[in-house]
Design an enzyme around this catalytic site. Structure first.
Site, PDB file in Angstrom:
ATOM      1  N   PRO A  24      -0.827  -8.269   7.094  1.00 39.40           N
ATOM      2  CA  PRO A  24      -0.188  -7.764   5.877  1.00 39.40           C
ATOM      3  C   PRO A  24      -0.947  -6.581   5.288  1.00 39.40           C
ATOM      4  O   PRO A  24      -2.150  -6.429   5.501  1.00 39.40           O
ATOM      5  CB  PRO A  24      -0.245  -8.970   4.921  1.00 39.40           C
ATOM      6  CG  PRO A  24      -0.431 -10.156   5.808  1.00 39.40           C
ATOM      7  CD  PRO A  24      -1.260  -9.668   6.960  1.00 39.40           C
ATOM      8  N   CYS A  25      -0.235  -5.763   4.544  1.00 40.67           N
ATOM      9  CA  CYS A  25      -0.809  -4.568   3.917  1.00 40.67           C
ATOM     10  C   CYS A  25      -1.288  -4.921   2.512  1.00 40.67           C
ATOM     11  O   CYS A  25      -0.510  -5.363   1.681  1.00 40.67           O
ATOM     12  CB  CYS A  25       0.260  -3.475   3.868  1.00 40.67           C
ATOM     13  SG  CYS A  25      -0.286  -1.904   3.190  1.00 40.67           S
ATOM     14  N   GLN A  26      -2.575  -4.712   2.232  1.00 42.10           N
ATOM     15  CA  GLN A  26      -3.145  -5.016   0.921  1.00 42.10           C
ATOM     16  C   GLN A  26      -4.062  -3.884   0.464  1.00 42.10           C
ATOM     17  O   GLN A  26      -4.704  -3.238   1.292  1.00 42.10           O
ATOM     18  CB  GLN A  26      -3.964  -6.313   0.978  1.00 42.10           C
ATOM     19  CG  GLN A  26      -3.162  -7.566   1.263  1.00 42.10           C
ATOM     20  CD  GLN A  26      -4.075  -8.771   1.404  1.00 42.10           C
ATOM     21  OE1 GLN A  26      -4.861  -8.853   2.342  1.00 42.10           O
ATOM     22  NE2 GLN A  26      -3.983  -9.696   0.474  1.00 42.10           N
ATOM     23  N   HIS A  30      -0.554   3.888   1.670  1.00 41.35           N
ATOM     24  CA  HIS A  30      -0.729   2.805   0.705  1.00 41.35           C
ATOM     25  C   HIS A  30      -1.964   3.036  -0.162  1.00 41.35           C
ATOM     26  O   HIS A  30      -3.009   3.435   0.325  1.00 41.35           O
ATOM     27  CB  HIS A  30      -0.858   1.484   1.468  1.00 41.35           C
ATOM     28  CG  HIS A  30      -0.819   0.273   0.602  1.00 41.35           C
ATOM     29  ND1 HIS A  30      -1.947  -0.410   0.226  1.00 41.35           N
ATOM     30  CD2 HIS A  30       0.220  -0.384   0.034  1.00 41.35           C
ATOM     31  CE1 HIS A  30      -1.615  -1.444  -0.520  1.00 41.35           C
ATOM     32  NE2 HIS A  30      -0.304  -1.453  -0.654  1.00 41.35           N
TER      33      HIS A  30
END
Length: 420
Positions: free
Chosen positions: A74-76, A121
């Site tokens: 996941p992208c965090q 991001h």
């Protein structure tokens, strides 16, 4: 024997592509550990690989010996993690789990997959931190690939990060990026697939001949569509959404919330066509407009009554004297009809079940099997028996042929086959 681990495994798309590549190279493999926190994805994984994935990766401390790591994490944002150290500290994020495993076990190589948005991001800080941490471990190179170049008729841009221990891999694989807006993507007729140069895959190539009637759109919805558009073939490529113009069909044109007069339809179409103009503001999806601003592009003697009628029906909203469409695509059974002679929009977990197609005189939603094919899964792959979960899982998965192509390129360019 090549031993690998499959982290954030989902339903096993990365594993499937990896194993296909290894089979082609004649390398025997064994998955010595898989980890997936979602219990429904675990069910699908077990159905296909006959193994039970372990759960939360953060709770796994000891790993068996392995040569290769797979992970679609996941992208965090990292700038909010580990506040004691500030920017650059990956603690508290799921990438940290990958980092700690690479550091402790030093596998020969790895493949990570993420959305294209990872590169931008948190203003690019997330991706910069990932590459920095991998560089410190003497790993890492990345590339952005579009699934439509790999015998998959889907516009799906993803970031693939590959690494070899103490080595900088020199990959030869490339990809046509395509349009940023997935709805605007059109595969070029002369654009060969990098996975199979003999054939370009189109949506029509993955459609089932006789899907169950439960995938048909409702009679009422079909009648509304045909009353507005005429012939079903005109639905190909159409988007059903209320805050964009262009090649779209809107709820007021179909009378989803109540029939509209021609004047009301003209008003709503004029509103969405003009509200994004720069002199009204720089809001990406349009600014709420005053009645004075609206009158600059729409004149009518009964403007007040037209707008009040649209508010009553639920197509228009007023907030502090400013007006805006009641936007969204949730009022439609289908929000996009695929063009059989092009590629699909990107499958996502939230609305893969609301993608439509006109095929064999039927106006219907695509099936879970068709979603699987859009991701390059073989027909032998078993999907979850509950449709809603199957759609979500394929929307969350990876495109199997892309993983296979990346791994083949990595192993051939670095001559890794001789190591196993």
């Amino acid at each position: 024997m090549l031993k690998f681990i499959d982290l954030f495994a989902g339903i096993g798309g990365m594993r499937l592509g990896f194993e296909q590549a290894m089979h082609e190279l004649g390398i025997e493999t064994a998955c010595v550990l898989s980890s997936e926190i979602d219990k429904h994805a675990q069910t699908t994984y077990a159905m296909n690989f006959h193994e039970q994935s372990q759960g939360d990766i953060t709770q796994i401390q000891d790993f068996p010996s392995f040569d290769f790591l797979l992970a679609g994490f996941p992208c965090q944002p990292f700038s909010y993690a580990g506040k004691q150290k500030g920017f650059g500290d990956t603690r508290g994020t799921l990438f940290f789990e990958i980092e700690r495993i690479l550091k402790a076990y030093r596998p020969k190589g790895f493949l990570l997959e993420n959305v294209r948005g990872l590169t931008t991001h948190d203003k690019g800080r997330t991706f910069k931190t990932i590459l920095q941490k991998l560089h410190e471990l003497n790993y890492g190179v990345y590339l952005i690939l579009n699934s439509s170049n790999f015998q998959v008729p889907q516009n799906r841009l993803r970031v693939y990060i590959v690494g070899l221990d103490q080595s900088q891999p020199e990959l030869t694989i490339t990809s046509h990026i395509g349009a940023t807006d997935s709805h605007k993507f059109k595969q070029l007729s002369n654009q060969a697939s990098l996975f199979d140069t003999n054939k370009i895959m189109l949506v029509r190539d993955i459609l089932e001949d006789h899907p169950l009637d439960k995938y048909n759109c409702s009679t009422d919805f079909v009648n509304k569509l045909l009353a507005f558009i005429g012939h079903p073939i005109k639905l190909n490529g159409k988007r059903l959404i209320d805050y964009r113009n262009g090649n779209s069909i809107h709820s007021w044109e179909l009378g989803i919330k109540g029939e509209c007069t021609s004047d009301e339809i003209q008003f709503m179409n004029a509103l969405i066509a003009n509200r994004r103009k720069k002199h009204f503001g720089a809001h990406q999806d349009g600014k709420k407009l005053t009645i004075e601003q609206i009158k600059t592009f729409f004149e009518h003697d009964d403007l007040d009554s037209i707008m009040q009628s649209l508010i009553t029906k639920g197509y228009l909203q007023e907030v502090n004297g400013r007006f805006n469409p009641v936007a969204g695509n949730m009022s439609f059974e289908v929000f996009k009809f695929l063009d059989p002679d092009s590629v699909s929009i990107t499958l996502v977990s939230s609305d893969a079940h609301k993608i439509g197609v006109v095929h064999q005189n039927r106006i219907r939603r695509i099936t879970p099997r068709e979603c699987a094919r859009l991701q390059g899964f073989p027909d032998s792959f078993q999907f979850h028996p509950k449709d809603s979960l199957a759609y979500r899982q394929f929307g969350n998965s990876v495109s199997v042929p892309v993983v296979k192509a990346v791994i083949l390129d990595l192993f051939k360019s670095a001559d890794l086959a001789s190591c196993f």
